[in-house]
Scaffold this motif. Sequence first.
Motif, PDB file in Angstrom:
ATOM      1  N   ALA A  20     -13.343  -7.953 -77.363  1.00 39.62           N
ATOM      2  CA  ALA A  20     -11.878  -7.907 -77.371  1.00 39.62           C
ATOM      3  C   ALA A  20     -11.345  -8.196 -78.771  1.00 39.62           C
ATOM      4  O   ALA A  20     -10.416  -7.523 -79.241  1.00 39.62           O
ATOM      5  CB  ALA A  20     -11.321  -8.907 -76.364  1.00 39.62           C
ATOM      6  N   GLY A  21     -11.925  -9.167 -79.443  1.00 38.87           N
ATOM      7  CA  GLY A  21     -11.495  -9.478 -80.805  1.00 38.87           C
ATOM      8  C   GLY A  21     -11.744  -8.331 -81.771  1.00 38.87           C
ATOM      9  O   GLY A  21     -10.911  -8.027 -82.623  1.00 38.87           O
ATOM     10  N   ALA A  22     -12.890  -7.688 -81.646  1.00 34.76           N
ATOM     11  CA  ALA A  22     -13.210  -6.554 -82.519  1.00 34.76           C
ATOM     12  C   ALA A  22     -12.258  -5.388 -82.259  1.00 34.76           C
ATOM     13  O   ALA A  22     -11.788  -4.740 -83.202  1.00 34.76           O
ATOM     14  CB  ALA A  22     -14.657  -6.115 -82.303  1.00 34.76           C
ATOM     15  N   LEU A  23     -11.956  -5.120 -81.006  1.00 35.30           N
ATOM     16  CA  LEU A  23     -11.039  -4.038 -80.667  1.00 35.30           C
ATOM     17  C   LEU A  23      -9.639  -4.314 -81.187  1.00 35.30           C
ATOM     18  O   LEU A  23      -9.014  -3.449 -81.810  1.00 35.30           O
ATOM     19  CB  LEU A  23     -11.014  -3.832 -79.145  1.00 35.30           C
ATOM     20  CG  LEU A  23     -10.098  -2.723 -78.646  1.00 35.30           C
ATOM     21  CD1 LEU A  23     -10.628  -1.372 -79.083  1.00 35.30           C
ATOM     22  CD2 LEU A  23      -9.986  -2.788 -77.142  1.00 35.30           C
ATOM     23  N   VAL A  24      -9.142  -5.519 -80.972  1.00 32.89           N
ATOM     24  CA  VAL A  24      -7.796  -5.868 -81.440  1.00 32.89           C
ATOM     25  C   VAL A  24      -7.731  -5.844 -82.965  1.00 32.89           C
ATOM     26  O   VAL A  24      -6.759  -5.356 -83.549  1.00 32.89           O
ATOM     27  CB  VAL A  24      -7.373  -7.237 -80.875  1.00 32.89           C
ATOM     28  CG1 VAL A  24      -6.122  -7.756 -81.548  1.00 32.89           C
ATOM     29  CG2 VAL A  24      -7.159  -7.141 -79.377  1.00 32.89           C
ATOM     30  N   ALA A  25      -8.759  -6.353 -83.636  1.00 32.99           N
ATOM     31  CA  ALA A  25      -8.777  -6.340 -85.104  1.00 32.99           C
ATOM     32  C   ALA A  25      -8.809  -4.919 -85.643  1.00 32.99           C
ATOM     33  O   ALA A  25      -8.089  -4.593 -86.593  1.00 32.99           O
ATOM     34  CB  ALA A  25      -9.976  -7.128 -85.615  1.00 32.99           C
ATOM     35  N   GLY A  26      -9.634  -4.066 -85.045  1.00 34.70           N
ATOM     36  CA  GLY A  26      -9.707  -2.677 -85.497  1.00 34.70           C
ATOM     37  C   GLY A  26      -8.402  -1.933 -85.284  1.00 34.70           C
ATOM     38  O   GLY A  26      -7.936  -1.212 -86.172  1.00 34.70           O
ATOM     39  N   LEU A  27      -7.787  -2.109 -84.120  1.00 32.36           N
ATOM     40  CA  LEU A  27      -6.506  -1.451 -83.854  1.00 32.36           C
ATOM     41  C   LEU A  27      -5.409  -1.994 -84.762  1.00 32.36           C
ATOM     42  O   LEU A  27      -4.567  -1.229 -85.252  1.00 32.36           O
ATOM     43  CB  LEU A  27      -6.117  -1.630 -82.393  1.00 32.36           C
ATOM     44  CG  LEU A  27      -6.926  -0.822 -81.387  1.00 32.36           C
ATOM     45  CD1 LEU A  27      -6.516  -1.173 -79.962  1.00 32.36           C
ATOM     46  CD2 LEU A  27      -6.757   0.658 -81.636  1.00 32.36           C
ATOM     47  N   GLY A  28      -5.418  -3.294 -84.994  1.00 37.68           N
ATOM     48  CA  GLY A  28      -4.419  -3.879 -85.890  1.00 37.68           C
ATOM     49  C   GLY A  28      -4.542  -3.349 -87.306  1.00 37.68           C
ATOM     50  O   GLY A  28      -3.543  -3.035 -87.953  1.00 37.68           O
ATOM     51  N   LEU A  29      -5.775  -3.239 -87.784  1.00 38.04           N
ATOM     52  CA  LEU A  29      -5.980  -2.708 -89.125  1.00 38.04           C
ATOM     53  C   LEU A  29      -5.571  -1.237 -89.200  1.00 38.04           C
ATOM     54  O   LEU A  29      -4.958  -0.805 -90.177  1.00 38.04           O
ATOM     55  CB  LEU A  29      -7.435  -2.872 -89.552  1.00 38.04           C
ATOM     56  CG  LEU A  29      -7.737  -2.415 -90.969  1.00 38.04           C
ATOM     57  CD1 LEU A  29      -6.983  -3.255 -91.987  1.00 38.04           C
ATOM     58  CD2 LEU A  29      -9.211  -2.482 -91.238  1.00 38.04           C
ATOM     59  N   LEU A  30      -5.884  -0.481 -88.172  1.00 34.95           N
ATOM     60  CA  LEU A  30      -5.514   0.933 -88.159  1.00 34.95           C
ATOM     61  C   LEU A  30      -4.002   1.093 -88.173  1.00 34.95           C
ATOM     62  O   LEU A  30      -3.459   1.883 -88.956  1.00 34.95           O
ATOM     63  CB  LEU A  30      -6.114   1.607 -86.919  1.00 34.95           C
ATOM     64  CG  LEU A  30      -5.865   3.094 -86.767  1.00 34.95           C
ATOM     65  CD1 LEU A  30      -6.546   3.856 -87.892  1.00 34.95           C
ATOM     66  CD2 LEU A  30      -6.367   3.571 -85.423  1.00 34.95           C
ATOM     67  N   ILE A  31      -3.305   0.349 -87.336  1.00 35.83           N
ATOM     68  CA  ILE A  31      -1.844   0.439 -87.287  1.00 35.83           C
ATOM     69  C   ILE A  31      -1.236  -0.012 -88.613  1.00 35.83           C
ATOM     70  O   ILE A  31      -0.329   0.638 -89.150  1.00 35.83           O
ATOM     71  CB  ILE A  31      -1.294  -0.392 -86.106  1.00 35.83           C
ATOM     72  CG1 ILE A  31      -1.676   0.275 -84.790  1.00 35.83           C
ATOM     73  CG2 ILE A  31       0.213  -0.566 -86.209  1.00 35.83           C
ATOM     74  CD1 ILE A  31      -1.411  -0.581 -83.573  1.00 35.83           C
ATOM     75  N   HIS A  32      -1.734  -1.109 -89.169  1.00 32.40           N
ATOM     76  CA  HIS A  32      -1.214  -1.595 -90.446  1.00 32.40           C
ATOM     77  C   HIS A  32      -1.459  -0.587 -91.553  1.00 32.40           C
ATOM     78  O   HIS A  32      -0.580  -0.334 -92.395  1.00 32.40           O
ATOM     79  CB  HIS A  32      -1.863  -2.929 -90.798  1.00 32.40           C
ATOM     80  CG  HIS A  32      -1.458  -3.442 -92.142  1.00 32.40           C
ATOM     81  ND1 HIS A  32      -2.174  -3.168 -93.274  1.00 32.40           N
ATOM     82  CD2 HIS A  32      -0.399  -4.185 -92.534  1.00 32.40           C
ATOM     83  CE1 HIS A  32      -1.578  -3.718 -94.312  1.00 32.40           C
ATOM     84  NE2 HIS A  32      -0.511  -4.352 -93.885  1.00 32.40           N
ATOM     85  N   SER A  33      -2.632   0.004 -91.587  1.00 30.08           N
ATOM     86  CA  SER A  33      -2.963   0.949 -92.652  1.00 30.08           C
ATOM     87  C   SER A  33      -2.093   2.194 -92.582  1.00 30.08           C
ATOM     88  O   SER A  33      -1.578   2.657 -93.607  1.00 30.08           O
ATOM     89  CB  SER A  33      -4.432   1.345 -92.557  1.00 30.08           C
ATOM     90  OG  SER A  33      -5.237   0.206 -92.729  1.00 30.08           O
ATOM     91  N   PHE A  34      -1.915   2.744 -91.387  1.00 32.19           N
ATOM     92  CA  PHE A  34      -1.091   3.946 -91.271  1.00 32.19           C
ATOM     93  C   PHE A  34       0.371   3.655 -91.566  1.00 32.19           C
ATOM     94  O   PHE A  34       1.052   4.443 -92.217  1.00 32.19           O
ATOM     95  CB  PHE A  34      -1.239   4.578 -89.889  1.00 32.19           C
ATOM     96  CG  PHE A  34      -2.424   5.495 -89.797  1.00 32.19           C
ATOM     97  CD1 PHE A  34      -2.589   6.552 -90.675  1.00 32.19           C
ATOM     98  CD2 PHE A  34      -3.387   5.290 -88.842  1.00 32.19           C
ATOM     99  CE1 PHE A  34      -3.685   7.379 -90.604  1.00 32.19           C
ATOM    100  CE2 PHE A  34      -4.493   6.112 -88.754  1.00 32.19           C
ATOM    101  CZ  PHE A  34      -4.639   7.160 -89.636  1.00 32.19           C
TER     102      PHE A  34
END
Length: 150
Positions: A20-34
């Motif tokens: 869950a932490g890896a998924l949330v971190a990856g999605l957060g980074l993707l949203i922030h980057s875009f």
Amino acid sequence: DQQRLERVGIFGMLSLCFLAGALVAGLGLLIHSFSSLTGQRVRYAVWQALGVRRSEIMGTISVEYVLTLLYGLLAGAGGGLLASYLYVPLFRLSDDVGDAIPPFLPLVNWQSANLIVLAMGVALLLIEAVMLASVVRLRIFETLRLGYRE
């Protein structure tokens, strides 16, 4: 010992929390980057109009992203290891309150930990490649004329 509910519960909880932490971190980074790239498209278009080469802009974005990625990986791995040393000894090993069982001693499987960090790094580098592809497709004059916003 692998059939004991305490052991299955502890390792199941740790695995689920990691995923869950890896998924949330990856999605957060993707949203922030875009969102960051979307907000900076006009700046990159102005740089290109002033004569900065596209490769230099992509290099700037890559350095920023790689530094963020390294910080995230190191902080995440370090935080996970610190949490394992602080909180794993506090897990209860028995339902009986009277049992004086010594606490868990965390043993880190460094090979698996390195593979996890490597897998996260590769996934995040793929996300960077997608973002750089969107910068390559940037239309300078359309962006400057229309003030391109998503």
